[in-house]
Design a protein around this motif. Structure first.
Motif, short mmCIF file in Angstrom:
data_model
loop_
_atom_site.label_atom_id
_atom_site.label_comp_id
_atom_site.label_asym_id
_atom_site.label_seq_id
_atom_site.Cartn_x
_atom_site.Cartn_y
_atom_site.Cartn_z
N MET A 1 -8.10 9.31 89.06
CA MET A 1 -8.97 10.28 89.72
C MET A 1 -10.38 9.76 89.75
N ALA A 2 -10.97 9.83 90.88
CA ALA A 2 -12.35 9.44 90.99
C ALA A 2 -13.21 10.44 90.26
N HIS A 3 -14.15 9.90 89.53
CA HIS A 3 -15.01 10.80 88.76
C HIS A 3 -15.82 11.70 89.67
N GLY A 4 -16.10 11.25 90.91
CA GLY A 4 -16.86 12.07 91.83
C GLY A 4 -16.20 13.41 92.11
N GLY A 5 -14.84 13.40 92.20
CA GLY A 5 -14.13 14.65 92.43
C GLY A 5 -14.31 15.61 91.28
N GLY A 6 -14.23 15.08 90.05
CA GLY A 6 -14.43 15.92 88.88
C GLY A 6 -15.85 16.47 88.84
N SER A 7 -16.83 15.64 89.16
CA SER A 7 -18.23 16.08 89.15
C SER A 7 -18.47 17.18 90.18
N LYS A 8 -17.84 17.06 91.33
CA LYS A 8 -18.01 18.07 92.37
C LYS A 8 -17.51 19.43 91.88
N ALA A 9 -16.36 19.43 91.23
CA ALA A 9 -15.81 20.68 90.70
C ALA A 9 -16.69 21.24 89.60
N VAL A 10 -17.22 20.36 88.74
CA VAL A 10 -18.08 20.80 87.64
C VAL A 10 -19.37 21.42 88.19
N ILE A 11 -19.97 20.78 89.19
CA ILE A 11 -21.23 21.30 89.76
C ILE A 11 -21.00 22.64 90.44
N ALA A 12 -19.86 22.78 91.14
CA ALA A 12 -19.54 24.06 91.78
C ALA A 12 -19.38 25.15 90.73
N ALA A 13 -18.71 24.83 89.62
CA ALA A 13 -18.52 25.81 88.55
C ALA A 13 -19.85 26.16 87.89
N LEU A 14 -20.72 25.16 87.70
CA LEU A 14 -22.02 25.40 87.08
C LEU A 14 -22.88 26.33 87.92
N ALA A 15 -22.92 26.08 89.22
CA ALA A 15 -23.72 26.93 90.11
C ALA A 15 -23.22 28.37 90.08
N ALA A 16 -21.90 28.53 90.10
CA ALA A 16 -21.33 29.87 90.08
C ALA A 16 -21.62 30.58 88.76
N ASN A 17 -21.45 29.88 87.65
CA ASN A 17 -21.60 30.51 86.34
C ASN A 17 -23.04 30.90 86.03
N LEU A 18 -24.01 30.07 86.44
CA LEU A 18 -25.41 30.42 86.20
C LEU A 18 -25.79 31.70 86.95
N SER A 19 -25.35 31.80 88.19
CA SER A 19 -25.64 33.00 88.98
C SER A 19 -24.97 34.22 88.38
N ILE A 20 -23.70 34.05 87.99
CA ILE A 20 -22.93 35.16 87.46
C ILE A 20 -23.49 35.62 86.11
N ALA A 21 -23.91 34.68 85.27
CA ALA A 21 -24.42 35.03 83.94
C ALA A 21 -25.64 35.95 84.05
N VAL A 22 -26.53 35.65 84.98
CA VAL A 22 -27.73 36.47 85.17
C VAL A 22 -27.35 37.88 85.62
N LEU A 23 -26.45 37.98 86.59
CA LEU A 23 -26.04 39.28 87.12
C LEU A 23 -25.33 40.11 86.05
#
Length: 310
Positions: A1-23
């Motif tokens: 697996m290319a690490h880029g694919g893993g990083s993309k999923a991690v960044i998507a999860a990070l963006a979602a979780n930061l927004s959700i945590a505040v709300l």
């Protein structure tokens, strides 16, 4: 697996979780719902975990040194193991403590703000669902015909299994929170809120244990997959190499594989011919399995007594 694919999923999860945590935390401040507090901490822990995965991925790319001659690929496993510990302690244990506390001292929600957690939870489900879909999409690039359970057990790159487990837990946790909050609003009984919080805690502890066990196996050192192992065995045999006496493989990192083998040569071959055969065998292996970055081949005369023995 290319690490880029893993990083993309991690960044998507990070963006979602930061927004959700505040709300979620804003909803907790308005309602004092234990489910919302548990979910706030859950999302905050997940955000920290994604930061750790990104840091581990970056640090693993450092060049090999005299102290670490095989590089830093396994650093990704170390950070993934830290993720499991944080998920267990900060997420799961805290939620269980909060559930126990609120069960002992339940309270109804302020009717003026009862709609707030419902809106936040439904919106969070949509955001987490998008993150989960990204993780599934990236995982499907390398999952092949494996079931999801097999993929999580056998994946050598820790990022996607970690994000898949976290996102699945997050979605199920949101359902538990929605159930607890809704029942508390309907009945006015704060025990439902505490029950939802307890379910969230048990879920996070279970996911953390699974992630810890899988990452522990990677830290100890796993061999190549069966598919890669078959490709290596087929590639080693060729001109000048009549067979394999024994073969061992070890993942130095998700995309770095160590191959060590004792190969059979004939007594009639000269040193130059053996060296040429070894070079050719290494080229065949790297062509068949590109992640085989470190290859050590030892020539020997085949005998039944040596077969399978280091």
């Amino acid at each position: 697996m290319a690490h880029g694919g893993g990083s993309k999923a991690v960044i998507a999860a990070l963006a979602a979780n930061l927004s959700i945590a505040v709300l979620k935390f804003l909803a907790y401040l308005l309602t004092l719902s234990s489910s919302m507090l548990a979910e706030s901490v859950h999302s905050l822990a997940d955000s920290g975990n994604q930061f750790l995965l990104l840091i581990g991925g970056k640090r693993s790319k450092r060049q090999a040194s005299a102290e670490h001659p095989f590089g830093y690929g396994r650093e990704r496993y170390v950070y993934a193991f830290l993720v499991s510990i944080i998920l267990f302690s900060v997420g799961g244990v805290f939620a269980l403590y909060e559930a126990y506390s609120k069960w002992q001292h339940p309270h109804a929600m302020d009717a003026r703000w009862a709609w707030v957690p419902l809106v936040v939870l439904v919106g969070s489900i949509l955001l987490e669902g998008n993150s989960f879909r990204t993780a599934i999409k990236e995982s499907n690039h390398t999952r092949g015909s494996k079931s999801w359970a097999q993929f999580i057990r056998t994946a050598k790159a820790p990022e996607l299994p970690a994000v898949l487990l976290e996102d699945a837990a997050a979605l199920l946790g949101l359902v538990f929170a929605l159930f607890g909050v809704t029942m508390t609003i309907v009945t006015g009984n704060g025990h439902w809120d505490a029950a939802g919080t307890g379910l969230i805690g048990l879920l996070l502890v279970a996911v953390a244990v699974v992630l810890a066990l899988e990452t522990k196996s990677l830290l100890l050192g796993e061999a190549a997959t069966e598919e890669d192992l078959r490709a290596i065995e087929a590639s080693l045999v060729g001109p000048g190499v009549s067979g394999i006496i024994h073969l061992k493989t070890l993942h130095l990192g998700p995309e770095e594989l160590l191959v060590a083998a004792k190969i059979a040569v004939t007594e009639a071959e000269t040193g130059a011919q053996i060296a040429q055969a070894i070079d050719a065998a290494e080229e065949r292996v790297r062509s068949a399995v590109p992640i085989a970055t470190v290859i050590y081949l030892e020539p020997d005369i085949y005998s039944a007594a040596k077969a399978g023995r280091p």
